[in-house]
Design an enzyme around this catalytic site. Structure first.
Site, short mmCIF file in Angstrom:
data_model
loop_
_atom_site.label_atom_id
_atom_site.label_comp_id
_atom_site.label_asym_id
_atom_site.label_seq_id
_atom_site.Cartn_x
_atom_site.Cartn_y
_atom_site.Cartn_z
CG ASP A 190 -0.11 -0.26 2.52
OD1 ASP A 190 1.11 0.00 2.53
OD2 ASP A 190 -0.71 -0.71 3.52
CD GLU B 197 0.73 -6.84 3.33
OE1 GLU B 197 1.64 -7.50 3.86
OE2 GLU B 197 0.62 -5.60 3.48
CD GLU C 177 0.48 4.42 4.56
OE1 GLU C 177 -0.45 5.05 5.12
OE2 GLU C 177 1.68 4.76 4.65
CG HIS D 89 7.14 4.26 10.22
ND1 HIS D 89 6.46 4.46 9.05
CD2 HIS D 89 6.94 2.97 10.55
CE1 HIS D 89 5.87 3.32 8.69
NE2 HIS D 89 6.15 2.40 9.59
NE ARG E 259 4.20 10.12 3.72
CZ ARG E 259 4.99 11.02 3.12
NH1 ARG E 259 4.69 12.28 3.15
NH2 ARG E 259 6.08 10.65 2.50
CG HIS F 66 11.29 5.46 9.50
ND1 HIS F 66 11.58 6.43 8.58
CD2 HIS F 66 10.51 4.55 8.87
CE1 HIS F 66 11.00 6.12 7.42
NE2 HIS F 66 10.34 4.98 7.57
C1 UD1 Z 1 6.77 4.90 3.57
C2 UD1 Z 1 5.36 4.47 3.13
C3 UD1 Z 1 4.65 3.81 4.30
C4 UD1 Z 1 5.47 2.69 4.92
C5 UD1 Z 1 6.86 3.20 5.26
C6 UD1 Z 1 7.70 2.06 5.76
C7 UD1 Z 1 4.22 5.95 1.51
C8 UD1 Z 1 3.41 7.14 1.29
N1 UD1 Z 1 4.59 5.67 2.78
O1 UD1 Z 1 6.62 5.89 4.56
O2 UD1 Z 1 3.41 3.26 3.83
O3 UD1 Z 1 4.84 2.25 6.10
O4 UD1 Z 1 7.46 3.77 4.09
O5 UD1 Z 1 8.82 2.50 6.44
O6 UD1 Z 1 4.52 5.24 0.57
N2 UD1 Z 1 14.38 8.33 4.53
C9 UD1 Z 1 15.74 8.23 4.38
N3 UD1 Z 1 16.29 7.01 4.09
C10 UD1 Z 1 15.54 5.89 3.94
C11 UD1 Z 1 14.15 5.98 4.11
C12 UD1 Z 1 13.59 7.22 4.39
O7 UD1 Z 1 16.46 9.21 4.52
O8 UD1 Z 1 16.09 4.81 3.69
C13 UD1 Z 1 13.77 9.65 4.83
C14 UD1 Z 1 13.78 10.64 3.64
O9 UD1 Z 1 14.02 11.94 4.12
C15 UD1 Z 1 12.35 10.53 3.12
C16 UD1 Z 1 11.59 10.32 4.42
O10 UD1 Z 1 12.42 9.47 5.21
O11 UD1 Z 1 11.95 11.69 2.42
C17 UD1 Z 1 10.21 9.72 4.29
O12 UD1 Z 1 10.20 8.57 3.46
P1 UD1 Z 1 8.81 8.15 2.70
O13 UD1 Z 1 9.02 6.90 1.93
O14 UD1 Z 1 8.25 9.31 1.96
O15 UD1 Z 1 7.80 7.91 3.89
P2 UD1 Z 1 7.78 6.84 5.05
O16 UD1 Z 1 7.21 7.53 6.23
O17 UD1 Z 1 9.07 6.16 5.13
N1 UDP Z 2 12.15 -3.58 10.64
C1 UDP Z 2 13.52 -3.68 10.37
N2 UDP Z 2 14.39 -2.87 11.06
C2 UDP Z 2 13.98 -1.99 12.00
C3 UDP Z 2 12.58 -1.87 12.25
C4 UDP Z 2 11.70 -2.69 11.54
O1 UDP Z 2 13.95 -4.47 9.54
O2 UDP Z 2 14.82 -1.31 12.60
C5 UDP Z 2 11.21 -4.44 9.87
C6 UDP Z 2 10.12 -5.15 10.64
O3 UDP Z 2 10.54 -6.42 11.10
C7 UDP Z 2 9.02 -5.28 9.59
C8 UDP Z 2 9.22 -4.08 8.71
O4 UDP Z 2 10.52 -3.58 8.99
O5 UDP Z 2 9.24 -6.43 8.79
C9 UDP Z 2 8.19 -3.03 9.00
O6 UDP Z 2 8.49 -1.91 8.24
P1 UDP Z 2 7.95 -0.48 8.61
O7 UDP Z 2 7.56 -0.45 10.06
O8 UDP Z 2 8.98 0.50 8.12
O9 UDP Z 2 6.70 -0.31 7.66
P2 UDP Z 2 5.18 -0.80 7.71
O10 UDP Z 2 5.16 -2.26 7.93
O11 UDP Z 2 4.51 -0.01 8.76
O12 UDP Z 2 4.66 -0.42 6.36
#
Ligand code: UD1
Ligand code: UDP
Length: 363
Positions: free
Chosen positions: A92, A114, A128, A201, A203, A234
């Protein structure tokens, strides 16, 4: 072609990548959008997956507009070049929705791994719930992890012959990561205490709701000298700012960098309980018999609530504080939630999905 971009998608798609690659009759192409960078690369390394395409779209503090435009325009030439028979997306995220749309614009069939998770509130989780509902309009193959997910799709008039109940590929990953002899310096630090694992984490949690969660956790930690808290935080800077403000300066709370999935699964296996707004953790914890307080107003994982492992506690500071305290102080309440059960499959979902694709694409 499998397309994914964030940490959780990678954790749940890499087992499928490796399964498909083991089938000689299938040509498997992997495209990552790079919606996440470091957190995605960690998973790719763990599962030994090398992408064929990498759109590298991540920007600091990216907006939903950045994601949508970057993915749509990035996917078009890749899809035109490869002309896949099917594009597989997961879950999602923005990567999921905009890749499915790009495939739809080129009339390429989409398979949704999923499929069918629902809260029926498009603002929770945001964005999502909208993303996954929309992908269900487009997708030809719906790989539902549970019967509940299948029933959601049937209620939305999706054709039963396009729905396959396979279990969740996240459990496939868990089957290979948890090890009895695992050790880690952070676990040794916590070995004299009950370990509390935090992962927050989302939004829609950013801002005041997240601050309330952290304040509740801090208050309970201050009152319970026998617990230690680890939060592998995160990389979103907006999350790090709030955690930095609310959770630093206390010896028994450690904010650490995101863990490799193998490490995180083993931390989960060793911890006392988990507080989170994450989706994937809600699926993994029941298998490990670890209670989870889900700090959200809704969950698309009712199976874990029915199994007793998950409790939905919302984002109100007093409620989180009360539920967290009760779980620490009432052994019966804890025991009731700590039963291991596994509503999300037997760890062979990838194999089933590969079998279905082999059969259907042949036809
Ligand atoms: C995204 C997904 C969310 C999922 C989450 C898992 C969307 C809208 N959201 O949210 O569904 O639960 O990933 O973690 O698709 N960043 C880094 N390095 C990384 C990852 C993130 O620097 O490896 C920082 C960047 O500044 C980036 C920000 O995190 O702009 C947000 O990342 P983004 O993918 O937009 O949103 P998440 O909250 O991670
Ligand atoms: N996870 C990981 N390292 C961490 C925290 C979480 O590998 O430090 C794994 C966790 O086991 C799960 C997945 O990340 O499999 C969950 O991802 P996240 O919480 O980023 O996203 P969501 O599931 O909410 O979309």
């Amino acid at each position: 072609m499998l397309v994914f971009g964030t940490r959780p998608e990678a954790i749940k798609m890499c087992p499928l990548v490796n399964e498909l690659k083991s089938r000689p009759g299938i040509e498997t192409v992997v495209c990552v959008t790079g919606q996440h960078r470091q957190m995605l690369d960690m998973v790719l390394r763990t599962f030994d997956v090398v992408p064929d395409y990498d759109l590298s779209i991540m920007k600091d503090r990216q907006t939903l507009f950045d994601l949508g435009t970057g993915i749509l325009t990035g996917m078009e030439p890749v899809l035109r070049q490869e002309k896949p028979d099917v594009v597989l997306v997961h879950g999602d995220t923005s990567t999921t929705l905009f890749t499915a749309m790009a495939a739809f614009y080129l009339q390429i069939p989409v398979g949704h791994v999923e499929a069918g998770l629902r809260t029926y509130n498009i603002y929770s989780p945001y964005p999502e719930e909208f993303n996954r509902q929309t992908v269900s309009i487009i997708s030809r193959f719906n790989f539902a992890p549970t019967q509940t997910a299948r029933e959601n799709l049937l209620r939305e008039m999706r054709d039963d012959k396009n729905i396959y109940v396979t279990g969740n590929t996240g459990i496939d990953a868990l089957r290979t990561t948890v090890r009895k002899d695992y050790t880690h310096p952070e676990l040794e630090w916590a070995s004299d205490s009950r370990l509390i694992l935090v992962e927050v984490h989302r939004r829609e949690s950013l801002g005041e709701p997240m601050a309330r969660m952290f304040r509740a956790i801090r208050r309970v930690a201050e009152e319970h000298p026998d617990i230690k808290v680890i939060y592998p935080i995160h990389l979103n800077p907006a999350v790090r700012e709030i955690a930095g403000r609310e959770l630093t300066g206390m010896d028994r709370i450690r904010l650490i960098e995101p863990l490799d999935v193998l490490d995180f699964h083993n931390f989960m296996a060793r911890c006392h309980l988990i507080l989170t707004d994450s989706g994937g953790i809600q699926e993994e914890a029941p298998s490990l018999g670890k209670p989870v307080l889900v700090m959200r107003d809704t969950t698309e994982r009712p199976e874990g609530v029915a199994a007793g492992t998950l409790k939905l506690v919302g984002t109100d500071e007093e409620r989180i504080y009360d539920c967290f305290r009760q779980l620490l102080e009432d052994p019966d309440a804890y025991a009731a939630m700590a039963e291991a059960s596994n509503p999300y499959g037997d760890g062979y979902a990838s194999r089933r999905i590969a079998d279905i694709l082999e059969r259907e694409l042949e036809e």
